[in-house]
Design an enzyme around this catalytic site. Structure first.
Site, PDB file in Angstrom:
ATOM      1  N   ASN A 187       0.943  -1.105  -0.669  1.00 24.33           N
ATOM      2  CA  ASN A 187      -0.194   0.157   0.248  1.00 24.33           C
ATOM      3  C   ASN A 187       0.882   1.304   0.227  1.00 24.33           C
ATOM      4  O   ASN A 187       1.619   1.475   1.063  1.00 24.33           O
ATOM      5  CB  ASN A 187      -1.089  -0.016   1.030  1.00 24.33           C
ATOM      6  N   HIS A 226       1.168   6.411   1.765  1.00 23.28           N
ATOM      7  CA  HIS A 226       1.902   7.335   2.456  1.00 23.28           C
ATOM      8  C   HIS A 226       2.726   8.435   1.193  1.00 23.28           C
ATOM      9  O   HIS A 226       3.147   8.917   1.755  1.00 23.28           O
ATOM     10  CB  HIS A 226       2.704   6.927   3.632  1.00 23.28           C
ATOM     11  N   HIS A 265      -5.314   3.096  -1.547  1.00 27.41           N
ATOM     12  CA  HIS A 265      -7.304   3.921  -1.435  1.00 27.41           C
ATOM     13  C   HIS A 265      -7.298   5.567  -2.091  1.00 27.41           C
ATOM     14  O   HIS A 265      -6.241   6.353  -1.120  1.00 27.41           O
ATOM     15  CB  HIS A 265      -6.634   4.186   0.532  1.00 27.41           C
ATOM     16  N   ARG A 313      -9.411   7.576  -1.510  1.00 30.91           N
ATOM     17  CA  ARG A 313      -9.887   8.384  -0.045  1.00 30.91           C
ATOM     18  C   ARG A 313     -11.366   9.528  -0.970  1.00 30.91           C
ATOM     19  O   ARG A 313     -11.131  10.635  -1.622  1.00 30.91           O
ATOM     20  CB  ARG A 313     -10.084   8.924   0.761  1.00 30.91           C
ATOM     21  N   ARG A 333      -7.478  12.683   1.137  1.00 32.83           N
ATOM     22  CA  ARG A 333      -6.043  13.032   0.994  1.00 32.83           C
ATOM     23  C   ARG A 333      -4.452  12.798   0.664  1.00 32.83           C
ATOM     24  O   ARG A 333      -3.841  13.857   1.060  1.00 32.83           O
ATOM     25  CB  ARG A 333      -6.072  12.747   2.945  1.00 32.83           C
ATOM     26  N   GLU A 379      -8.510  -0.065  -2.724  1.00 29.66           N
ATOM     27  CA  GLU A 379      -9.679   0.042  -1.241  1.00 29.66           C
ATOM     28  C   GLU A 379      -9.678   1.145  -1.846  1.00 29.66           C
ATOM     29  O   GLU A 379      -9.901   2.203  -2.033  1.00 29.66           O
ATOM     30  CB  GLU A 379      -9.005   0.821  -0.646  1.00 29.66           C
ATOM     31  N   THR A 389      -8.105   3.818   7.885  1.00 26.30           N
ATOM     32  CA  THR A 389      -9.285   2.931   8.383  1.00 26.30           C
ATOM     33  C   THR A 389      -9.357   2.348   9.725  1.00 26.30           C
ATOM     34  O   THR A 389      -9.126   1.653  10.232  1.00 26.30           O
ATOM     35  CB  THR A 389      -9.671   1.788   7.435  1.00 26.30           C
ATOM     36  N   GLU A 434     -11.358  -9.544   2.757  1.00 28.89           N
ATOM     37  CA  GLU A 434      -9.986  -9.385   3.401  1.00 28.89           C
ATOM     38  C   GLU A 434     -10.252  -8.926   5.129  1.00 28.89           C
ATOM     39  O   GLU A 434     -11.224  -8.411   5.847  1.00 28.89           O
ATOM     40  CB  GLU A 434      -9.479  -7.645   2.937  1.00 28.89           C
ATOM     41  N   HIS A 453      -3.786  -4.363   7.723  1.00 30.86           N
ATOM     42  CA  HIS A 453      -3.978  -3.259   8.657  1.00 30.86           C
ATOM     43  C   HIS A 453      -3.318  -3.376   9.909  1.00 30.86           C
ATOM     44  O   HIS A 453      -3.308  -4.180  10.630  1.00 30.86           O
ATOM     45  CB  HIS A 453      -5.077  -3.016   9.090  1.00 30.86           C
TER      46      HIS A 453
HETATM   47  N1  PXP Z   1      -5.943  -3.536   4.385  1.00 34.18           N
HETATM   48  C1  PXP Z   1      -7.081  -1.949   4.074  1.00 34.18           C
HETATM   49  C2  PXP Z   1      -8.315  -2.657   3.892  1.00 34.18           C
HETATM   50  C3  PXP Z   1      -6.194  -0.852   4.523  1.00 34.18           C
HETATM   51  O1  PXP Z   1      -7.458   0.546   4.814  1.00 34.18           O
HETATM   52  C4  PXP Z   1      -5.000  -0.417   5.214  1.00 34.18           C
HETATM   53  C5  PXP Z   1      -5.023   1.351   5.146  1.00 34.18           C
HETATM   54  O2  PXP Z   1      -5.431   2.115   3.943  1.00 34.18           O
HETATM   55  C6  PXP Z   1      -4.415  -1.453   4.858  1.00 34.18           C
HETATM   56  C7  PXP Z   1      -4.669  -2.362   4.476  1.00 34.18           C
HETATM   57  C8  PXP Z   1      -2.432  -0.583   5.212  1.00 34.18           C
HETATM   58  O3  PXP Z   1      -2.635  -1.108   6.608  1.00 34.18           O
HETATM   59  P1  PXP Z   1      -1.121  -0.537   7.217  1.00 34.18           P
HETATM   60  O4  PXP Z   1      -0.595   0.665   6.615  1.00 34.18           O
HETATM   61  O5  PXP Z   1      -1.904  -0.177   8.652  1.00 34.18           O
HETATM   62  O6  PXP Z   1      -0.385  -1.677   6.825  1.00 34.18           O
END
Ligand code: PXP
Length: 250
Positions: free
Chosen positions: A7, A10, A43, A45, A49, A70, A101, A151, A191
């Site tokens: 992901n 960031h 994601h 959003r 952001r 996402e 999330t 998930e 997550h």
């Molecule tokens: N899975 C989902 C559905 C999420 O919303 C997120 C955060 O955007 C992640 C995985 C990744 O989480 P993390 O950034 O804490 O690894």
């Protein structure tokens, strides 16, 4: 072998901090792929952001593995998904004030909305995963809504403190995975996973995909994206074959 979805939200967060052009999530996606990522997760959003609409189009053109979008079930985001056609859409709950999330979708409380979204995405040829808590009622609802995958949110596991609490959360994930596999669902997780707490997770039989962002991008700031992804991928490869046993620490 378990898939690693990286992901890269960031990376866009850093860029948006200055409304600048760098760092570019496309460059991050390419380096993550060189490091062994099996897919790129973003994601989009509603508040935009981090990831912007333009990023989604550019990533669709450049990601050569799997693009996992996402998203919430908002109309404009659904329209975007149908246009872009990611390989997979993961439906998540979204609140404007949250830092990230928080918790899974409540499929029992949002049945009609989620059903319509799943249908629309399927009609566009997009596989759908539902981000849920590891609860049997939610898993059954995901099956009834014709999701391809779930998930399971690993936030409760990642935030658990103390061996007993961690083992309890791990067991919930293990049991939920077994239950979902029995219903014919694919199982993903994500997550809060990091280079330490991911190890017991990859030992759960049947988990197909992990989506990891914060820990990988944080390490990438210090050692580079390609290396940060390679180190995570090596952990998954090394521990996936280990015998199945509950965690003692995470
Ligand atoms: N899975 C989902 C559905 C999420 O919303 C997120 C955060 O955007 C992640 C995985 C990744 O989480 P993390 O950034 O804490 O690894």
């Amino acid at each position: 072998m378990i898939r690693l979805g990286v992901n890269i939200d960031h990376v866009a967060t850093v860029r948006q901090a200055r409304r600048a052009h760098e760092p570019d999530p496309v460059a991050a996606a390419i380096l993550a792929t060189l490091g062994g990522a099996d897919g790129i997760t973003i994601h989009l959003r509603e508040d935009r952001r981090h990831i912007q609409d333009r990023d989604v189009f550019r990533l669709r053109e450049t990601v050569t593995t799997r693009l996992n979008l996402e998203m919430a079930t908002a109309e404009d985001i659904l329209a975007m998904a149908v246009q872009v056609k990611p390989d997979e859409a993961t439906l998540v709950p979204e609140k404007r004030q949250e830092l990230t999330t928080e918790g899974g979708l409540d499929l029992l409380a949002n049945t009609a909305t989620v059903r319509a979204a799943v249908q629309r995405l399927h009609d566009a040829g997009i596989a759908v995963a539902l981000f849920i808590d590891p609860e049997p009622a939610q898993i059954e609802a995901a099956k009834a809504l014709q999701a391809d995958a779930i998930e399971l949110q690993t936030a409760s596991y990642s935030e658990a403190r103390g061996a007993a609490a961690i083992a309890h959360e791990w067991e919930k994930l293990r049991a939920a995975t077994a239950f979902a596999l029995g219903l014919g669902l694919h199982v993903h997780m994500g997550h809060g996973l990091n280079y330490t707490n991911v190890i017991p997770i990859v030992r759960i039989p049947g988990v197909e995909e992990l989506n990891i962002g914060h820990s990988i991008v944080s390490r990438a700031v210090l050692v580079g994206m390609e290396r940060a992804v390679r180190e995570m991928k090596q952990l998954l490869q090394h521990h996936a074959q280990a015998p199945h046993r509950p965690p003692t620490s995470a």
